[in-house]
Scaffold this active site. Structure first.
Site, PDB file in Angstrom:
ATOM      1  N   CYS A 146       7.567   0.028  -5.345  1.00  0.00           N
ATOM      2  CA  CYS A 146       9.164  -0.687  -5.179  1.00  0.00           C
ATOM      3  C   CYS A 146       9.236  -1.050  -6.280  1.00  0.00           C
ATOM      4  CB  CYS A 146       8.339  -2.118  -4.265  1.00  0.00           C
ATOM      5  SG  CYS A 146       9.707  -3.309  -3.756  1.00  0.00           S
ATOM      6  N   CYS A 150      13.706  -2.575  -2.812  1.00  0.00           N
ATOM      7  CA  CYS A 150      14.394  -1.624  -3.887  1.00  0.00           C
ATOM      8  C   CYS A 150      15.096  -0.857  -2.569  1.00  0.00           C
ATOM      9  CB  CYS A 150      13.187  -1.118  -4.098  1.00  0.00           C
ATOM     10  SG  CYS A 150      12.024   0.066  -3.032  1.00  0.00           S
ATOM     11  N   CYS A 201      13.749  -1.794   2.397  1.00  0.00           N
ATOM     12  CA  CYS A 201      13.021  -2.613   2.109  1.00  0.00           C
ATOM     13  C   CYS A 201      14.250  -3.298   1.269  1.00  0.00           C
ATOM     14  CB  CYS A 201      12.473  -1.943   0.392  1.00  0.00           C
ATOM     15  SG  CYS A 201      11.723  -3.255  -0.830  1.00  0.00           S
ATOM     16  N   CYS A 254       8.492  -3.121   0.009  1.00  0.00           N
ATOM     17  CA  CYS A 254       6.960  -2.560   0.128  1.00  0.00           C
ATOM     18  C   CYS A 254       6.038  -3.221   0.239  1.00  0.00           C
ATOM     19  CB  CYS A 254       7.779  -1.350  -1.622  1.00  0.00           C
ATOM     20  SG  CYS A 254       8.927  -0.623  -0.831  1.00  0.00           S
ATOM     21  N   GLY A 276     -15.539  14.043   7.127  1.00  0.00           N
ATOM     22  CA  GLY A 276     -15.546  13.136   8.234  1.00  0.00           C
ATOM     23  C   GLY A 276     -16.756  12.778   8.575  1.00  0.00           C
TER      24      GLY A 276
END
Lengths: 228, 285, 256
Positions: free
Chosen positions: B268, B240, B237, B262, B29
């Site tokens: 997808c 899909c 979606c 997606c 970080g």
């Protein structure tokens, strides 16, 4: 003794005017015991108010000791003097000095708040004093800066008597008051004496002086030339 | 093939970048400064990510590049071609087959593995920049863990919108120490950052590299009474029928018709190949 | 009683020039001290040296911390000092802009110190912010407004609320009423007096306005050319000044 002065002297040095030294008081010695009221006398300019200011710590004594309830005001730290002023030593000056905008009721209640009195109780005491001194209730929530001179003086007195100081300095508390209010103030002073306060006062009014003072001290005796 | 050094950058530069990456991994970080190079593309097009990828690539790697989850957008295609030309590495659109994935603004839906590296393109690496413009001060704040300001930003969000409205680049605390900007990924992706793959972040213009090692604790900042929520559009979606993926909203016409698909194109397609069909699946196919 | 702050021989130099030197004093809990002097007298340098904004070149600034008792803040680590300045200390700047985040709402400004010390409950933070707005006489309805929409007096009151929300014990103030209208000043002074009494605050107030110190300060320190020339009870220093410079300062005030 509640208040005891020993050989107190006071002078002013004017550094910006050729360092002129102006002696104003020498060998002031005086004591006041609880329940006693001592009147300061002497011609105008003799140093009555100066003496009072020295006792209150407002003026710095050049030498000598100024004992108030065991504290030497002439040498004490600021915070010791502030504690003394909060708990022991009251002073009613000739002029009211307040923060603009603070209502008269709170101005009077302030000394009580400073010693930890609950707000409601402090305001009740303040209200009763203002009523005794004939300040119309409609003015209580206004700042005293807008009041007449006489009204300001009475607010100042109410403030001085709100808390039961064991020692009190009164600088012409009855000046410019009508007969009725003067009687009220004298009553307050007698009440303070009765509860054991040691009082030093300046009274120009002869009858007032005779009514409350137990004895008198002529400050002319502390004038520098007298000592010379 | 070409006269480029492998993956465009010279070896000294790659070493310098690798040192920054290793330091970043060692201090999760923490923003490690590095001497960002001029790249043959404008700032804002992923120069930081490209340099990190270049330093990480080996000839055996398979590279995938996505932009907002898609393999076929300009930015993704350009970077993929760049490395095809300068490194000659294999490229793929399939998440599972890639060993290095460079991404702009998304984390793939498929769970990443210990054999993979995810490289983020970062525009502004400093999460505190919003409220504190002085770099000297923000560095000190990181050093002393003075992160109250980060919550001031979230407080402002709630007071203005009634909820934490920050939807992307949602600040996280890494391994209980550094507060980090996860780059402008949707906050939906934040929980995925505790993953098996190595995550590297490169900011070219700002000259910073930072990293999250595998299985590192990554916590999204929030308030006790306004907890973090990984939100997405409340739809399946339309192609899909996936209910668990992050969706893009596509406006279809000026009559207000729209579809949700997606954002991860590979995810997808693989679902549709497996036989899943959404509301508009037949027509679109 | 242990002094809250013990200042011993503090000096700050700008090259060969004296910022301030030979400054020593004790400040006790609940005491308000005024520092007066003209521009360039070193009073702001002193304040910044005491508050940790400038490292003093000499001397000790010993603060009676809650956890470990008296500690020299000059030699303590920077994280400790910064923590102190967010919790037990407060600093009120002359220009509210220097002490506020102008792009953050009033509520966020007040809440910042709470969040800095780990408060993570939005509702609680907001309730405290609303309470403090009330205490500094700003309508609660302004809680989501930015300070840029506030008048100068309101900004200054907001700055005070932002500083006092964590219940500090020592407040440094640099010309807190400077640049405000006289009527606005009076309101602010009254407010400060009330807060000082209610919260038992100790304060060090730098100002060139003698009226301000007369109303707010228990004691006074007069500075000239970087040195303390006189100290004492406020009304005593103002009514019976002993040093030539103080006499000049006091006599220079225009009477109204």
């Amino acid at each position: 003794m509640m208040i005891e002065l020993n050989n107190v002297s006071k002078s002013f040095t004017l550094h910006n005017q050729g360092s002129a030294v102006i002696p104003v008081m020498e060998n002031a010695t005086l004591s006041v015991k609880p329940g006693e009221c001592v009147g300061l006398t002497g011609a105008s300019g003799a140093g009555k108010s100066t003496l009072m200011r020295v006792i209150y710590g407002n003026y710095l004594a050049a030498s000598g000791s100024v004992m108030v309830d065991g504290v030497d005001v002439a040498k004490a730290e600021p915070r010791e003097i502030l504690t003394l002023r909060g708990e022991t030593l009251g002073y009613v000056s000739q002029f009211l000095r307040v923060v603009p905008r603070v209502p008269a009721l709170d101005v009077v209640a302030e000394p009580l708040l400073a010693v930890g009195t609950p707000l409601e109780q402090a305001r009740d005491t303040a209200a009763s004093l203002l009523a005794q001194l004939n300040i119309p209730e409609r003015l209580w929530n206004l700042s005293p800066t807008t009041f007449s001179g006489g009204e300001q003086q009475r607010v100042n007195i109410a403030r001085g008597f709100a808390y039961g100081y064991p020692a009190l300095l009164l600088d012409e508390p009855t000046a410019s008051l009508d007969a009725q209010n003067r009687a009220t103030v004298l009553g307050l002073i007698e009440g303070a004496k009765a509860r054991g306060a040691a009082i030093i006062g300046i009274f120009h009014d002869e009858t007032a002086r005779q009514q409350v003072c137990d004895r008198f001290v002529d400050v002319s005796g502390f004038a520098p030339q007298a000592a010379a | 093939m070409s006269d480029y050094n492998f993956a465009y950058l010279d070896e000294q530069t790659k070493r310098m970048i690798r040192r920054a990456i290793l330091k970043g991994l060692a201090v999760p970080g923490y923003q490690v400064p590095f001497a960002s190079r001029e790249m043959p593309m404008p700032y804002g097009w992923g120069t930081g990510g490209v340099q990190v990828s270049a330093a990480s690539l080996t000839p055996d790697d398979t590279l995938k590049v996505i932009d907002q989850g898609a393999d076929d957008t300009t930015n993704a295609v350009s970077i993929r071609k760049f490395f095809e030309k300068t490194a000659g590495v294999e490229t793929t659109e399939e998440t599972e087959k890639a060993s290095i994935i460079q991404t702009r603004h998304r984390i793939p839906e498929a769970e990443l593995t210990e054999d993979q590296i995810l490289v983020y393109q970062v525009p502004i690496p400093e999460p505190l920049r919003f409220l504190e413009p002085r770099e000297t001060e923000t560095r000190k704040m990181h050093a002393l863990q003075e992160y109250g300001l980060m919550h001031v930003k979230l407080y402002e969000d709630i007071s203005q919108h009634g909820a934490i409205a920050t939807a992307y680049a949602y600040p996280v605390k890494v391994e209980g120490r550094y507060v980090m900007d996860p780059s402008p990924i949707p906050k939906f992706d934040n929980p995925k950052m505790e993953m098996a793959a190595i995550q590297l972040f490169g900011a070219g213009r700002e000259q910073r590299i930072y990293a999250v090692p595998p299985y590192t604790k990554v916590v999204s900042l929030d308030f006790e009474d306004y907890p973090f929520e990984a939100s997405k559009a409340d739809h399946a979606c339309d192609l899909c029928a996936a209910k668990d993926s992050y969706l893009d909203e596509v406006i279809l016409d000026d009559a207000g018709n729209r579809m949700f698909v997606c954002s991860d194109t590979d995810y997808c397609r693989s679902r549709r190949d497996a036989g899943h069909t959404g509301r508009l699946g037949e027509e679109a196919a | 009683m242990t002094p809250l702050l013990q200042v011993q021989n503090v000096a700050k130099f700008y090259g060969a020039r004296i910022g301030c030197t030979d400054v020593s004093f004790d400040l006790y809990p609940g005491e308000v001290m005024g520092i007066v002097g003209e521009s360039g007298s070193g009073k702001s340098t002193l304040l910044n040296s005491l508050a940790g904004h400038l490292p003093p070149d000499q001397g000790e600034v010993i603060f009676d911390t809650r956890a470990n008792g008296p500690v020299d803040t000059v030699t303590m680590s920077e994280p400790e000092r910064r923590m102190l300045s967010r919790t037990d200390w407060a600093f009120v700047h002359q220009h509210a802009r220097d002490g506020l985040r102008m792009s953050v709402s009033a509520g966020g400004n007040i809440g910042e110190r709470l969040m800095a010390v780990g408060d993570r409950h939005y509702g609680g933070i907001r309730a405290q912010a609303a309470d403090w707005l009330g205490r500094v006489e700003i309508s609660e309805s302004r809680i989501d407004d930015r300070p840029s929409a506030f008048s100068g007096g309101m900004q200054q009151r907001l700055q005070i609320a932002r500083n006092l929300v964590t219940g500090p014990r020592l407040v440094f103030m640099d010309e807190p009423t400077g640049g405000l209208d006289v009527s606005v000043q009076a309101r602010l002074l009254d407010l400060l007096r009330g807060l000082v009494r209610e919260m038992g605050l100790s304060a060090i107030i730098v100002t060139h306005d003698l009226a301000v110190v007369r109303l707010l300060a228990d004691r006074l320190m007069v500075m000239k050319d970087g040195r303390v020339v006189e100290t004492g009870l406020t009304d005593q220093v103002l009514d019976d000044p002993q040093h030539g410079y103080t006499q000049l300062l006091v006599s220079s005030v225009l009477q109204v």
